[in-house]
Design a protein around this motif. Structure first.
Motif, PDB file in Angstrom:
ATOM      1  N   THR A 350       7.138  33.854  25.069  1.00  0.00           N
ATOM      2  CA  THR A 350       7.278  32.515  25.640  1.00  0.00           C
ATOM      3  C   THR A 350       5.909  31.869  25.783  1.00  0.00           C
ATOM      4  O   THR A 350       4.989  32.476  26.343  1.00  0.00           O
ATOM      5  CB  THR A 350       7.966  32.572  27.011  1.00  0.00           C
ATOM      6  OG1 THR A 350       9.234  33.228  26.872  1.00  0.00           O
ATOM      7  CG2 THR A 350       8.182  31.174  27.571  1.00  0.00           C
ATOM      8  N   GLU A 352       4.338  28.287  27.248  1.00  0.00           N
ATOM      9  CA  GLU A 352       4.703  27.085  28.012  1.00  0.00           C
ATOM     10  C   GLU A 352       3.443  26.400  28.533  1.00  0.00           C
ATOM     11  O   GLU A 352       2.547  27.045  29.080  1.00  0.00           O
ATOM     12  CB  GLU A 352       5.616  27.452  29.183  1.00  0.00           C
ATOM     13  CG  GLU A 352       6.062  26.252  30.004  1.00  0.00           C
ATOM     14  CD  GLU A 352       6.985  26.648  31.153  1.00  0.00           C
ATOM     15  OE1 GLU A 352       7.375  25.759  31.931  1.00  0.00           O
ATOM     16  OE2 GLU A 352       7.302  27.853  31.258  1.00  0.00           O
ATOM     17  N   CYS A 354       1.801  22.828  30.753  1.00  0.00           N
ATOM     18  CA  CYS A 354       2.073  22.152  32.024  1.00  0.00           C
ATOM     19  C   CYS A 354       2.086  20.635  31.835  1.00  0.00           C
ATOM     20  O   CYS A 354       1.705  19.881  32.738  1.00  0.00           O
ATOM     21  CB  CYS A 354       1.029  22.543  33.079  1.00  0.00           C
ATOM     22  SG  CYS A 354       0.949  24.303  33.417  1.00  0.00           S
ATOM     23  N   ASP A 360      14.996  14.948  27.311  1.00  0.00           N
ATOM     24  CA  ASP A 360      16.029  15.906  26.879  1.00  0.00           C
ATOM     25  C   ASP A 360      16.662  15.503  25.558  1.00  0.00           C
ATOM     26  O   ASP A 360      16.997  16.357  24.729  1.00  0.00           O
ATOM     27  CB  ASP A 360      17.107  16.025  27.964  1.00  0.00           C
ATOM     28  CG  ASP A 360      16.592  16.717  29.221  1.00  0.00           C
ATOM     29  OD1 ASP A 360      15.586  17.446  29.112  1.00  0.00           O
ATOM     30  OD2 ASP A 360      17.192  16.527  30.298  1.00  0.00           O
ATOM     31  N   GLU A 403      12.544  24.117  24.545  1.00  0.00           N
ATOM     32  CA  GLU A 403      13.245  23.615  25.725  1.00  0.00           C
ATOM     33  C   GLU A 403      12.235  23.156  26.762  1.00  0.00           C
ATOM     34  O   GLU A 403      11.036  23.469  26.668  1.00  0.00           O
ATOM     35  CB  GLU A 403      14.153  24.696  26.311  1.00  0.00           C
ATOM     36  CG  GLU A 403      13.411  25.945  26.766  1.00  0.00           C
ATOM     37  CD  GLU A 403      14.357  27.034  27.236  1.00  0.00           C
ATOM     38  OE1 GLU A 403      14.085  27.622  28.299  1.00  0.00           O
ATOM     39  OE2 GLU A 403      15.357  27.293  26.521  1.00  0.00           O
ATOM     40  N   ASN A 404      12.700  22.408  27.731  1.00  0.00           N
ATOM     41  CA  ASN A 404      11.867  21.993  28.849  1.00  0.00           C
ATOM     42  C   ASN A 404      11.880  23.072  29.926  1.00  0.00           C
ATOM     43  O   ASN A 404      12.943  23.436  30.434  1.00  0.00           O
ATOM     44  CB  ASN A 404      12.360  20.665  29.434  1.00  0.00           C
ATOM     45  CG  ASN A 404      11.985  19.479  28.580  1.00  0.00           C
ATOM     46  OD1 ASN A 404      10.875  19.434  28.042  1.00  0.00           O
ATOM     47  ND2 ASN A 404      12.889  18.526  28.421  1.00  0.00           N
ATOM     48  N   GLY A 405      10.676  23.609  30.237  1.00  0.00           N
ATOM     49  CA  GLY A 405      10.566  24.628  31.264  1.00  0.00           C
ATOM     50  C   GLY A 405      10.248  24.027  32.623  1.00  0.00           C
ATOM     51  O   GLY A 405      10.272  22.807  32.818  1.00  0.00           O
ATOM     52  N   ALA A 406       9.924  24.879  33.581  1.00  0.00           N
ATOM     53  CA  ALA A 406       9.608  24.417  34.933  1.00  0.00           C
ATOM     54  C   ALA A 406       8.297  23.642  34.964  1.00  0.00           C
ATOM     55  O   ALA A 406       8.108  22.765  35.807  1.00  0.00           O
ATOM     56  CB  ALA A 406       9.540  25.618  35.887  1.00  0.00           C
ATOM     57  N   ARG A 407       7.376  23.972  34.043  1.00  0.00           N
ATOM     58  CA  ARG A 407       6.067  23.324  34.050  1.00  0.00           C
ATOM     59  C   ARG A 407       5.947  22.249  32.970  1.00  0.00           C
ATOM     60  O   ARG A 407       5.322  21.222  33.179  1.00  0.00           O
ATOM     61  CB  ARG A 407       4.961  24.364  33.836  1.00  0.00           C
ATOM     62  CG  ARG A 407       4.986  25.533  34.809  1.00  0.00           C
ATOM     63  CD  ARG A 407       3.875  26.520  34.476  1.00  0.00           C
ATOM     64  NE  ARG A 407       3.894  27.694  35.318  1.00  0.00           N
ATOM     65  CZ  ARG A 407       4.567  28.811  35.054  1.00  0.00           C
ATOM     66  NH1 ARG A 407       5.290  28.890  33.940  1.00  0.00           N
ATOM     67  NH2 ARG A 407       4.541  29.847  35.879  1.00  0.00           N
ATOM     68  N   LYS A 410       8.456  24.346  26.690  1.00  0.00           N
ATOM     69  CA  LYS A 410       8.478  25.799  26.509  1.00  0.00           C
ATOM     70  C   LYS A 410       8.985  26.118  25.104  1.00  0.00           C
ATOM     71  O   LYS A 410      10.022  25.622  24.679  1.00  0.00           O
ATOM     72  CB  LYS A 410       9.381  26.458  27.545  1.00  0.00           C
ATOM     73  CG  LYS A 410       9.459  27.986  27.412  1.00  0.00           C
ATOM     74  CD  LYS A 410      10.586  28.559  28.249  1.00  0.00           C
ATOM     75  CE  LYS A 410      10.320  28.407  29.730  1.00  0.00           C
ATOM     76  NZ  LYS A 410      11.373  29.086  30.532  1.00  0.00           N
TER      77      LYS A 410
END
Length: 421
Positions: A350, A352, A354, A360, A403-407, A410
């Motif tokens: 992974t 990712e 920031c 989306d 995909e869109n991660g938390a930060r 990703k």
């Protein structure tokens, strides 16, 4: 300047060795004593042989007087040879003492030059040994200098050439422009920049070609559809069989033209098949090195990967990593988080950033050719990185997911395992 320092140092130490050996050669023939003084010692000992307790040494030589049985009768000081055998080993002068033609004893005259010669030998050995040690140190230093100024830069050039050959033109060649090959390496980086500009121009031309094909296809399909529709009406209302046959032929040709136009849409994908992918067994340790090489701005902390064998093409996998890190550098300019976990017969890596990700609705098209997110409007690029990377991963029996991660954005790379180490 550094070469001059090494060469001068070697010449100076070599000169010191030559001088030391020359001095030793000129004085190495020691062992000669003053014959007049030795004769004076012999005469005075013979004269005072019967009263050696009152004998006085009138020369600068040291000596020992022995009787015929080898007993010491007189010596000028301690530490001298007190036997004939010891005198021979020390290269002292041994003479017979005679009175009235009869041998009454021996005198051993100490050879002081032999001791001085030994001291001189030790001095010369110390000088030559020191000079050799200095020469070795200079050679080691020069070897280290050659390693860092010649060998290491050429290894970087080799890695850089492999990346350029693999099609990665985003990562610059970071080298000291002031070293021995500074101008040479700068020329290589200029070549990379020009190739990158040529690639972007080519991509723009391809995009223009695709848009032109789409426009022409639309413009051609519209009249073809009209011709087909009119022919179908004529076929339906015509009672003459000859005319009906002509209408059928027109409809068939219209369908043929429509199929040919549709095939033009897939023609731009043909060049992708020219990028060969040859997967082999690759150790996960090598994959970690690839990740570290791709992170040339050092914005990520690459963890240790689970020990396993992966089914991958090292060159193409390095290109995938380079594309992903390069995208992150260009679009987010933030810290990068890298993770790895093994799930069954797969290894998931992974990556990712920031940067907040993308909208989306844009995620499904990011892996398409010439497609980029809306946040890339003012950033140079062709929209081919993820498209080519996805193709490479599929050819290596793996996958690429965006995909869109938390930060931020990703990217998940899935690699197949060949076997556990």
């Amino acid at each position: 300047m550094r070469k001059s320092f090494f060469v001068i140092g070697l010449l100076l130490t070599f000169a010191a060795e030559i001088i030391a050996l020359a001095v030793f050669a000129n004085t190495a023939s020691g062992g000669h004593q003053d014959a007049v003084a030795v004769n004076e010692v012999l005469q005075s000992v013979a004269q005072d042989f019967d009263s050696l307790e009152s004998h006085q040494n009138s020369t600068s030589l040291d000596y020992v007087v022995l009787d015929l049985e080898g007993n010491v009768l007189y010596k000028t000081r301690d530490g001298l040879s007190e036997s004939v055998n010891a005198a021979i080993r020390h290269k002292d002068t041994v003479l017979d003492v005679e009175q009235s033609g009869t041998r009454v004893g021996k005198v051993i005259v100490y050879n002081g030059d032999a001791g001085a010669l030994r001291v001189q030998k030790r001095t010369v050995i110390a000088i030559v040994s020191t000079a050799i040690a200095v020469q070795c140190a200079i050679c080691v230093g020069y070897a280290a200098y050659l390693h860092f100024s010649v060998v290491k830069p050429f290894r970087k050039l080799k890695s850089f050439a492999c990346r350029v050959a693999g099609g990665n033109l985003d990562i610059p060649l970071e080298m000291d422009r002031h070293n021995l090959f500074g101008a040479f390496t700068e020329s290589f980086d200029l070549m990379r920049s020009e190739l990158k500009k040529a690639r972007i121009a080519e991509a723009q031309a391809q995009q223009s070609k695709k848009e032109l094909v789409a426009k022409l296809s639309h413009d051609i399909k519209t009249p073809i559809a009209s011709i087909k529709a009119v022919s179908e009406v004529g076929l339906a209302v015509s009672a003459d069989e000859k005319n009906r046959a002509n209408y059928r032929q027109i409809i068939g040709k219209a369908d043929q033209i429509n199929a040919l136009i549709t095939n033009l849409f897939t023609a731009t994908l043909e060049e992708l098949q020219q990028l060969a992918v040859n997967p082999v067994n690759v150790e996960s340790v090598s994959v970690k090195t690839m990740l570290e090489n791709a992170d040339y701005l050092h914005r990520a902390n690459v963890p240790d990967l689970p020990e396993c064998l992966l089914y991958a093409d090292a060159l193409r996998l390095q290109q995938v990593f380079d594309n992903i890190f390069s995208n992150s550098y260009k679009y987010s300019k933030t810290e990068i988080f890298v993770g790895a976990d093994k799930a069954g017969r797969k290894l998931n890596i992974t990556i990712e950033d920031c940067g907040g990700g993308v909208r989306d609705e844009e995620l499904p098209v990011l892996k398409e050719k010439f497609k980029r997110g809306s946040n890339s409007a003012n950033t140079e690029g062709a929209g081919l990185g993820l498209y080519i990377s996805d193709y490479f991963m599929r050819e290596m029996q793996g996958g690429l997911t965006v995909e869109n991660g938390a930060r931020g954005l990703k990217v998940i790379l899935t690699l197949s395992l060949s076997g556990t180490i």
